[in-house]
Structure formats: C-alpha cells, structure tokens
Scaffold this active site. Structure first.
Site, PDB file in Angstrom:
ATOM      1  N   HIS A 191      42.069  34.996  48.373  1.00 44.52           N
ATOM      2  CA  HIS A 191      41.568  33.251  47.285  1.00 44.52           C
ATOM      3  C   HIS A 191      41.723  32.550  48.193  1.00 44.52           C
ATOM      4  O   HIS A 191      41.101  31.470  47.652  1.00 44.52           O
ATOM      5  CB  HIS A 191      42.696  33.774  46.956  1.00 44.52           C
ATOM      6  CG  HIS A 191      42.389  34.682  45.548  1.00 44.52           C
ATOM      7  ND1 HIS A 191      43.658  36.085  45.584  1.00 44.52           N
ATOM      8  CD2 HIS A 191      42.100  34.893  44.487  1.00 44.52           C
ATOM      9  CE1 HIS A 191      42.852  36.962  44.855  1.00 44.52           C
ATOM     10  NE2 HIS A 191      42.380  36.651  44.175  1.00 44.52           N
ATOM     11  N   ARG A 298      39.126  31.770  36.568  1.00 44.10           N
ATOM     12  CA  ARG A 298      40.545  32.138  36.107  1.00 44.10           C
ATOM     13  C   ARG A 298      42.028  31.192  36.311  1.00 44.10           C
ATOM     14  O   ARG A 298      42.591  30.434  37.142  1.00 44.10           O
ATOM     15  CB  ARG A 298      40.829  31.908  38.614  1.00 44.10           C
ATOM     16  CG  ARG A 298      39.474  33.509  39.008  1.00 44.10           C
ATOM     17  CD  ARG A 298      39.547  33.133  40.040  1.00 44.10           C
ATOM     18  NE  ARG A 298      38.983  34.849  40.710  1.00 44.10           N
ATOM     19  CZ  ARG A 298      37.368  34.497  41.704  1.00 44.10           C
ATOM     20  NH1 ARG A 298      37.144  33.673  41.769  1.00 44.10           N
ATOM     21  NH2 ARG A 298      37.543  35.502  41.850  1.00 44.10           N
ATOM     22  N   ARG A 335      40.322  34.154  31.327  1.00 44.67           N
ATOM     23  CA  ARG A 335      40.855  35.133  31.914  1.00 44.67           C
ATOM     24  C   ARG A 335      42.608  34.948  31.822  1.00 44.67           C
ATOM     25  O   ARG A 335      42.793  34.425  31.721  1.00 44.67           O
ATOM     26  CB  ARG A 335      40.861  36.239  33.297  1.00 44.67           C
ATOM     27  CG  ARG A 335      41.449  37.466  33.491  1.00 44.67           C
ATOM     28  CD  ARG A 335      41.203  37.346  34.882  1.00 44.67           C
ATOM     29  NE  ARG A 335      41.640  36.818  36.308  1.00 44.67           N
ATOM     30  CZ  ARG A 335      40.905  37.027  38.019  1.00 44.67           C
ATOM     31  NH1 ARG A 335      40.039  38.303  38.415  1.00 44.67           N
ATOM     32  NH2 ARG A 335      41.627  36.080  38.612  1.00 44.67           N
ATOM     33  N   GLU A 435      38.377  46.869  38.176  1.00 47.17           N
ATOM     34  CA  GLU A 435      38.393  46.089  39.251  1.00 47.17           C
ATOM     35  C   GLU A 435      39.300  47.429  39.853  1.00 47.17           C
ATOM     36  O   GLU A 435      39.807  47.173  41.071  1.00 47.17           O
ATOM     37  CB  GLU A 435      39.523  44.887  39.813  1.00 47.17           C
ATOM     38  CG  GLU A 435      40.129  44.493  38.204  1.00 47.17           C
ATOM     39  CD  GLU A 435      40.550  42.903  38.915  1.00 47.17           C
ATOM     40  OE1 GLU A 435      40.310  41.790  39.328  1.00 47.17           O
ATOM     41  OE2 GLU A 435      41.133  42.371  37.744  1.00 47.17           O
ATOM     42  N   ASP A 459      38.404  43.315  44.102  1.00 53.26           N
ATOM     43  CA  ASP A 459      39.620  44.572  44.582  1.00 53.26           C
ATOM     44  C   ASP A 459      38.716  45.917  44.184  1.00 53.26           C
ATOM     45  O   ASP A 459      40.197  46.588  44.741  1.00 53.26           O
ATOM     46  CB  ASP A 459      40.545  43.829  42.612  1.00 53.26           C
ATOM     47  CG  ASP A 459      42.010  42.951  43.474  1.00 53.26           C
ATOM     48  OD1 ASP A 459      42.049  43.207  44.622  1.00 53.26           O
ATOM     49  OD2 ASP A 459      41.663  42.070  42.471  1.00 53.26           O
ATOM     50  N   CYS A 506      31.410  40.056  38.337  1.00 58.09           N
ATOM     51  CA  CYS A 506      32.496  39.216  38.451  1.00 58.09           C
ATOM     52  C   CYS A 506      33.185  39.002  40.297  1.00 58.09           C
ATOM     53  O   CYS A 506      33.795  37.772  40.105  1.00 58.09           O
ATOM     54  CB  CYS A 506      33.445  38.195  37.841  1.00 58.09           C
ATOM     55  SG  CYS A 506      34.942  39.328  37.231  1.00 58.09           S
TER      56      CYS A 506
END
Ligand code: PEP
Ligand code: MG
Length: 582
Positions: A191, A298, A335, A435, A459, A506
């Site tokens: 991240h 996010r 999300r 994911e 992921d 994505c």
C-alpha cells in the site's frame, strides 16, 4: 557512485539531495561552505561536539539515577566517543580539506564507521552501529539547533530515503517537496507503493540495505521507471539522467493528447478505463487523465490517522466530493472498508495481536463482526447513490455465505433508509472483489449473486502464490504474470461472461503496459488503474485489435512459467509501442 536495484513502483525520474529518514529525520541543509568561512565552521563544529558530550554526560547521570549505573554507562560511552580526539580530527579534516559543512562532515564520518561495524556481520557489533547513529543525531541536533528542518516543513525539494515507509507516512509526504523516495523494504503491490502512485511521486522499493551508506545531502537519483537508485552519481551519469528526466516528461506530456479520446481498439471494441483512488481529491486526477469513472475507491483511507471512526456524514461528504467532481453519469465504485494486514487499523480493530494478520480478521470479515461500522458506511453509500452512478463493492470475500451475509445487511440498511424516508437508488449495483483464490474458484456461483466482479490481482497473486505482496525477499515469486494467477483470472472472466455480468481488473497489474494486451485478449473490457497510468494504457488499447490481443493471450496462457509469460508479453508490447517498454 553507488548503484542499487530494486522494484519500480511509481514512474518518473528525480534527482536531488537525500533526506535520510529513520536515522536522520531532519535535513542537512548544505553540503559545502565557502573557503573564507572554514575556520568559523571548525569552531562551530568543536562547540557542537562539546555541547553534545556535555549533554550525553547529563543523560548518563539521569539514567544512572533512574535505572542504575550499568544503563547510564551506555551514555557515558557515547560521551567518551564524542570527546575522542580522533573523531574530531577526522571530521575537521573533511571540513578543512574538502570544504564540507560541519553537519555533512559529521554524517560522513559517523556513517563510515557504522558501516564498517555492520559489515563485520556480528550481531553485537552491528548493535554498536545503532549507537553511532544515535551519537550522529545528537551532534547534528546541536549543529542544526533552530535550523532543523522537519519532514513536514521542508523548504527545499528532497529525495527521501528510508528503511521503510508505512502507508500513512507515505500519505503525509508533500509531492512538491518530496520529489521521489526509495526504501530498503517493500514489494510491488504494497500500500506504500500504491500511495506513491496516487501522489505521483517516483518511487523504488525493496532495494535491500543502503541507508547506512548515505549521508543527508548526498546527491541521489531515483529512477522509478527502471527501479534504480544511484547515490553520489558521477558527472556523466548525472547528465545522462538529466536527459532521461527531460525525455520522460516530454513522453508523458505527449500522452495528454489522449485525454478526450475513448479507449477503443483498432477494430472498434470499447474498453472502459477507470481510475483507482484513495482520497476524494484524486477524482480530479481521474478527469485530467481522461478516466471513464472511478473503478475502485479505497475508502479505508478515510480512517487514516484518526482517533475515532468517521461518521455517516463524513463518509457521505467524501463520496459527494467524488460525485461532484466526476458528474452524475460517470460510475463510482465505492469499496467498503478493507483494513487489516499491511493496511492501517480502525479505532475499532480487535485489540488482540494476530499471529498471521494477512489470513486474519481483516476487511469484510472485520466489518461482519462490527455491524455498526459496516452499516454506517452502507448508509452513506446509499445516500450518495441519490446523487450519481454509485456502486457498492465488497472486498476480500472468500465464500458464498460471506457474500450473502453482506448482501443481507445491505438489504436491511436499505429498509431502514426507506422507513426513514431517505432518498437513495434502490437498484444500486452490488459487486464483489475477486482476490482470494477460493472466490476465483467459485466465480460461477458468486456471479449469479452480484452485478459485477472486480479482480483484485494484488491480493489474488499474494494468496495464490503464498508470497507476501509487501516483502521484497519473495518479490520474484510474487508475479501477476504467473500461469497459476492467469488461469484463475481466466476462470473469473469466463464465469462473468457466462452470467452476463461486468468484470474489471483493479489490481496494479491492470496499469502495467505489458499486461494490457493479455487482459484484453482474455475478454476484459474494463480496467481500473492508478489515474497516472490511464493515458499509457489507453495508447496501447488504441494501437491493437481484439484479434491480435486474443492471439497474444492464447499464447501467453500456453506458457509454463512467469518468466516466460513476462518475457513474451514484453516483446509483444515492444512490437506495438517500443517507448512504453524501453
Ligand atoms: C487488490 O488486492 O488487487 C486490490 C485492488 O485491493 P488492494 O490493493 O486495496 O488490497
Ligand atoms: Mg486487495
């Protein structure tokens, strides 16, 4: 000159003075002093050394009284080292002979010694290196006094070098002052890497040990295109990189012309290109890069650095900012909260330390245990749906039952709003991320229960190959081009096509040019990428036909190793658009 190779995570080239975090945490403002000021500089140095030694002695006494003499003695040893005449001689020689500013000279000498200790490969001596950094800091503090510059208040651009940066530390960087960063740790889809892309700061991670080799103020080059860090470059390298930097920005500004053109293949297939965002302000980046909407918002970044969780109206404000920027017709996929593992915590996170947080109570699992948190966010998403094309998406779903639970709660929230007479779109599309390998395997069943899929390859790659996305030591295993990952993606796309639902990718993979033809050829007609990458991906889409892409995908799917897949895709992309691959 020293050259280090790592993992490129955010494109661009930057050249500037190094700011070494973790050890320095403030900037050395100048590297040289004028010849006529050398005596004054040496005097300033001697005074700082005396003050630093005096301070260490005072600390020795205070610590001895509080914890005992054996602990105080550590600081006593620091004082002895600072007072050691060989140290002052060495530093003074650098000032006198090279014209270095006192701060820079201190940093050079202390780091040389620390590095020598670390290279002896003895745990005990490496521990002593930490003492040297401590002493360096103490002397620098005396030298810089009020002139100390904190990271948040930089007055000149720098290149940040650090062992590691957390996503929240990265989020706090000011792109006007931090022109690039490079870290020892970190992986391609961490991240921290994603934040670098969002801030559009060139970045290289996973470089391995280098921080002790650098002094604040050393010249550093970060090449975020190739994953290279160069310390103290020679003249020729510097000149070459000045040219690279110029041509990169010329290439980038050329891509701007694509903004108002649609993502259409040469034979007329429309490919929607959405942006991934972390902050509402990034919706504007999506527009400037010509995005068709937001494919992944996010929302966990709303929770960043807070003592309490955001309220329903705080959620709503953020969502409405995005909708106002994009207009009512561009879709915004919101999300639900996806915290845990390498992402930061919420104030409601479970207090217990998890042994294996990547496999623990994270993301939608956490929300299902904290319905107040979950419902607050769902209410805000529904309320926002009255103002634009809002869609809701659940992250980290691993079973059908889990998805059904999420949908059930969503239905309850809709009923509540209806009872309260609050406006919302009753037909808000519901999607799930794919994911986790179990979700990919069960894609056909999941596809019957949602309006769309979004494949989270960050992921999915990590969980399929059991390789941590943030760990540079397994970075060669972590590869979205691995045949195992490609087979799962293919299964998901086929299931979506069969059930006639939308499917999108994505993860970071969708913003990497070498995968564009492959994804197109596998049947994808939607990609969601870091806004900065949209023009480049659009350029590839507009340069190929579906037939070509299908051939490329079929061949790639026949290959047996990630290396073969990537080499093949790189060659195919080079054929179409050489400037993107080189
Ligand atoms: C993914 O896992 O690919 C994804 C897009 O989600 P995140 O990177 O936020 O985990
Ligand atoms: Mg994910």
């Amino acid at each position: 000159m020293e050259i280090k190779r790592g993992i490129p995570v955010s494109p661009g080239v930057a050249i500037g003075p190094a700011l070494v975090l973790n050890t320095e945490s403030f900037r050395i403002p100048q590297r040289f002093v004028e010849g006529d000021r050398l005596r004054e500089e040496i005097e300033r140095l001697r005074q700082a050394l005396a003050e630093a030694a005096q301070e260490a002695r005072e600390n020795e006494q205070a610590v001895s009284e509080k914890l005992g003499r054996q602990y105080g003695a550590i600081l006593g040893a620091h004082a002895l080292l600072i007072e050691d005449p060989t140290l002052s001689k060495e530093v003074e020689a650098l000032v006198r002979d090279h014209g270095f500013a006192a701060e820079y000279a201190v940093s050079r000498v202390m780091r040389r010694h620390a590095k020598a200790l670390e290279s002896l490969n003895s745990g005990l001596l490496a521990g002593r290196a930490a003492d040297l950094f401590d002493i360096e800091k103490r002397i620098l503090r005396k030298l810089l006094g009020q002139r100390r510059e904190q990271l948040q208040h930089l007055r000149e651009p720098v290149i940040v070098l650090a062992q590691d940066l957390t996503p929240s530390e990265t989020a706090a960087l000011d792109p006007h002052m931090v022109h690039a960063f490079a870290t020892e740790h970190g992986g391609r889809a961490s991240h921290t890497a994603i934040m670098a892309g969002a801030l559009e700061i060139p970045a290289v991670v996973g470089l391995g040990k280098f921080v002790t080799d650098v002094s604040g103020g050393d010249t550093a080059i970060v090449d975020g295109n190739r994953g290279v860090l160069i310390l103290n470059p020679d003249e020729e390298t510097l000149e070459r990189y000045e040219n690279t930097r110029r041509s990169f920005y010329t290439f980038e500004s050329g891509l701007g012309e694509l903004r108002d053109l649609p993502g259409v293949t040469r034979d007329g297939a429309r490919v929607m290109l959405f942006g991934n965002i972390e902050f509402p302000e990034e919706a504007a980046h999506c527009l400037t890069r010509g995005a068709d909407g937001v494919g992944l918002y996010r929302t966990e970044f709303l929770y960043l650095g807070r003592q309490s969780d955001p309220s329903e109206s705080e959620h709503l404000d953020a969502y409405l900012t995005v909708i106002r920027t994009l207009g009512p017709d561009r879709p915004v996929v919101i999300r639900t909260l996806d915290v845990g593992a390498d992402k930061f915590a919420t104030s409601n996170d479970p207090p217990a330390e998890e042994r294996n947080p990547f496999l623990g109570l994270r993301s939608v699992r956490l929300c299902l245990r904290n319905l107040t948190l979950f419902k607050t966010q769902m209410r805000a998403i529904l309320r926002a749906s009255a103002f634009g094309d809002v869609r809701i998406m659940f992250p980290m779903v691993s079973t059908l039952l889990e998805l059904r639970q999420c949908k059930m709660i969503f239905a309850e929230v809709k009923e509540d709003l209806e009872d309260e007479g609050i406006d919302f779109n009753p037909k808000v599309p519901v999607g799930t991320m794919i994911e986790v390998p179990s979700a990919a395997i069960m894609a056909e069943q999941l596809a019957r229960e949602v309006n769309f899929f979004s494949i989270g390859t960050n992921d999915l790659t990590q969980y399929t190959l059991a390789a941590d996305r943030t760990n540079e030591t397994v970075a060669t295993l972590y590869n979205p081009g691995d045949p195992a990952v490609l087979r799962l993606i293919k299964m998901v796309v086929d299931a979506a096509v069969k059930q006639r639902i939308d499917v999108n990718v994505c993860g970071e993979m969708s913003g990497e040019p070498i995968y564009t033809m492959l994804l197109l050829g596998m049947g994808l007609r939607q990609l969601s990428v870091t806004p900065h990458n949209i023009p480049e991906i659009k350029k590839i889409i507009r340069s190929v036909s579906v037939e070509e892409a299908v051939n490329v995908a079929e061949e790639a799917l026949r290959l047996e190793t990630a290396r073969d897949v990537n080499n093949y895709l790189r060659e195919q992309t080079r054929r179409i658009l050489p400037e993107v691959v080189s």
